[in-house]
Design a protein around this motif. Structure first.
Motif, short mmCIF file in Angstrom:
data_model
loop_
_atom_site.label_atom_id
_atom_site.label_comp_id
_atom_site.label_asym_id
_atom_site.label_seq_id
_atom_site.Cartn_x
_atom_site.Cartn_y
_atom_site.Cartn_z
N CYS A 218 1.00 -1.10 -0.12
CA CYS A 218 -0.11 -0.08 -0.10
C CYS A 218 0.89 1.04 -0.01
N ASN A 219 0.74 2.14 -1.01
CA ASN A 219 1.91 3.36 -1.18
C ASN A 219 1.70 4.46 -0.07
N TRP A 220 0.72 4.28 0.89
CA TRP A 220 0.77 5.30 1.87
C TRP A 220 1.27 4.53 3.30
N CYS A 221 1.73 3.50 3.19
CA CYS A 221 1.88 2.68 4.47
C CYS A 221 3.46 2.84 4.66
N ALA A 222 3.84 3.52 5.85
CA ALA A 222 5.26 3.67 6.34
C ALA A 222 5.69 2.49 6.90
N LYS A 223 6.93 1.81 6.68
CA LYS A 223 7.31 0.68 7.34
C LYS A 223 8.91 0.96 7.72
N PRO A 224 9.23 1.97 8.48
CA PRO A 224 10.79 2.53 8.83
C PRO A 224 11.38 1.36 9.59
#
Length: 468
Positions: A218-224
């Motif tokens: 999903c292109n809005w989901c941050a996974k740092p």
């Protein structure tokens, strides 16, 4: 002595104080358990129920640590929101520690996104990604020499003394999660959490993580922190943790903090069999995706004790789901909700408003989907551009000086969306009210529709949406 902490003060978050659903700082407690396992002396300051910074300063004076590790709970969605208030509290902790001559390391999504801010605030290092392994390596170094350099420790961002940032060698993500110890539950006051939950909800919930990461895009989901891989514990490890948790903390309910709990029906089925064998079956709530809620998976969830499943439905408009690169369909949303409810499991939805390209007709489609399928609860937010996402890159040119929400109830549009923030707040409140009452409010919706022109932004880019 090492003082481990995090920066979440419940009293600084009015929305969550009202909800009163506090969870233990899970990632912090795992870091503490790892340090203890390797012979380090550790103390912990849990600010969750603290009245303020004076209590942290008192802990510093009492413990007199050689260094302080501000290790945020990376499993908690409140941490992932990267609010300004949370950052300010972290900075205050760093300043208090440095004033007393302590060295300081920090870890969390916000420090990963904005490392210069944390280093400028006085931190010696920002730990990227998962915290356990690099924190242990730092502890080993500083146990022998508190002034030792950290440039040989992989997975850090350091300052070079001349205002430049230095990134050390890349560190692989944690593998074989079963090798990690259970969280150091004894370092928090479980009775305080119990009292908070029982006073408001009549039962006590506790958090557990069975996996790390999410393989979807999903292109809005941050996974740092955990990235786009997916590491899963064995069912034997998870069942053993729940049994130990039942004996030592005795929760009435479990919140599985995974981005996706049980990626496959086979794992969930094995989990159900194992918790039954261990006598560790406890009602639980978890998160998943609509495309994963196939009949065999839902059957296994019911057997395992699932009480409530939160699904990332996001929108009732297929156009918006495609723009988000969600990889799901409206039909899958409907089927997943019906599968869960047919087996007595509450189906709850995450809804996201304001994604680029969303117009009033798309919002109407979201409302109609909610009214058609009647989810048991919804959580409504607006599109929030976080660094490291394609969505952030899409709207980067529209971001002003403000890049983060002030607190968890902010719900502010940080880019120039189709409508103003106040309008999305009105839509949120309206949708919540219809779900709560179970009644359509056509007159109220008509009033919202009449307000559309007054709340529309004039930015042509928002109208064009993803067409650029």
């Amino acid at each position: 002595m090492i003082l481990a902490t995090h920066s979440y003060f419940l009293k600084h978050d009015a929305k969550q104080l009202g909800r009163m659903t506090p969870y233990s700082p899970l990632a912090t407690l795992i870091c503490i358990a790892v340090l203890q396992q390797h012979g380090h002396a550790v103390a912990h300051f849990d600010p969750t129920f603290s009245d303020g910074m004076a209590e942290f300063e008192a802990a510093l004076d009492r413990v007199q640590p050689s260094f302080v590790a501000v290790m945020e709970d990376n499993f908690n969605f409140l941490t992932k929101m990267c609010t300004v208030r949370r950052r300010q509290d972290a900075f205050a902790m760093i300043a208090a520690a440095r004033k007393r001559g302590c060295r300081v390391v920090v870890n969390g999504p916000d420090s990963t996104d904005r490392p210069r801010l944390y280093l400028d605030a006085g931190a010696d290092a920002v730990i990227l990604g998962e915290g356990e392994a690099p924190l242990l390596e730092i502890a080993d170094l500083w146990q022998n020499d508190i002034s030792a350099r950290l440039d040989g420790v992989a997975g850090l961002i350091l300052g070079d003394g001349d205002g430049r940032l230095c990134k050390t060698a890349y560190r692989l993500h944690q593998r074989n999660l079963d090798r990690l110890p259970f969280p150091a539950w004894e370092f928090v006051d479980a009775d305080s959490y119990r009292a908070a939950w029982v006073s408001r909800h009549g039962r006590f919930s506790w958090n557990v993580a069975t996996s790390r990461g999410c393989p979807y895009s999903c292109n809005w989901c941050a996974k740092p922190t955990f990235g786009r891989g997916y590491e899963q514990r064995s069912v034997q490890s998870v069942a053993a943790e729940i049994r130990a948790l039942r004996e030592r903390v005795a929760p009435d309910h479990i919140w599985f903090a995974d981005d996706i709990f049980g990626l496959t029906a086979g794992w969930i089925q094995e989990f159900a069999e194992e918790v039954t064998r261990y006598g560790a079956r406890i009602p639980f709530t978890m998160q998943s995706r609509v495309n994963l809620m196939r009949p065999e998976a839902v059957d296994a969830l019911a057997q395992a004790g699932a009480e409530e499943v939160w699904l990332g439905v996001e929108s009732g408009s297929q156009k918006i789901l495609r723009a988000m690169e969600k990889g799901t369909t409206i039909d899958e949303c409907r089927k997943a909700t019906r599968e869960l409810r047919s087996r007595g499991i509450r189906a709850c939805w995450f809804i996201q408003l304001g994604y680029p390209g969303e117009q009033w007709d798309d919002i109407c489609l979201t409302r109609e989907l909610i009214l058609d399928e009647r989810p048991d609860d919804i959580g409504v937010s607006v599109a929030y551009p976080l660094p490291g996402t394609r969505f952030h890159e899409l709207v980067r040119g529209e971001l002003g000086n403000r890049r983060n929400w002030q607190d968890t109830d902010d719900l502010a549009m940080l880019f120039r969306g189709t409508y103003h923030s106040d309008f999305y707040r009105m839509v949120r409140d309206f949708l919540h009210e219809e779900v709560r009452t179970g009644q359509r409010n056509e007159s109220g919706w008509s009033q919202l529709a009449c307000a559309v022109p007054a709340h529309r932004t004039t930015d042509a880019l928002a109208i064009a949406g993803l067409s650029r």
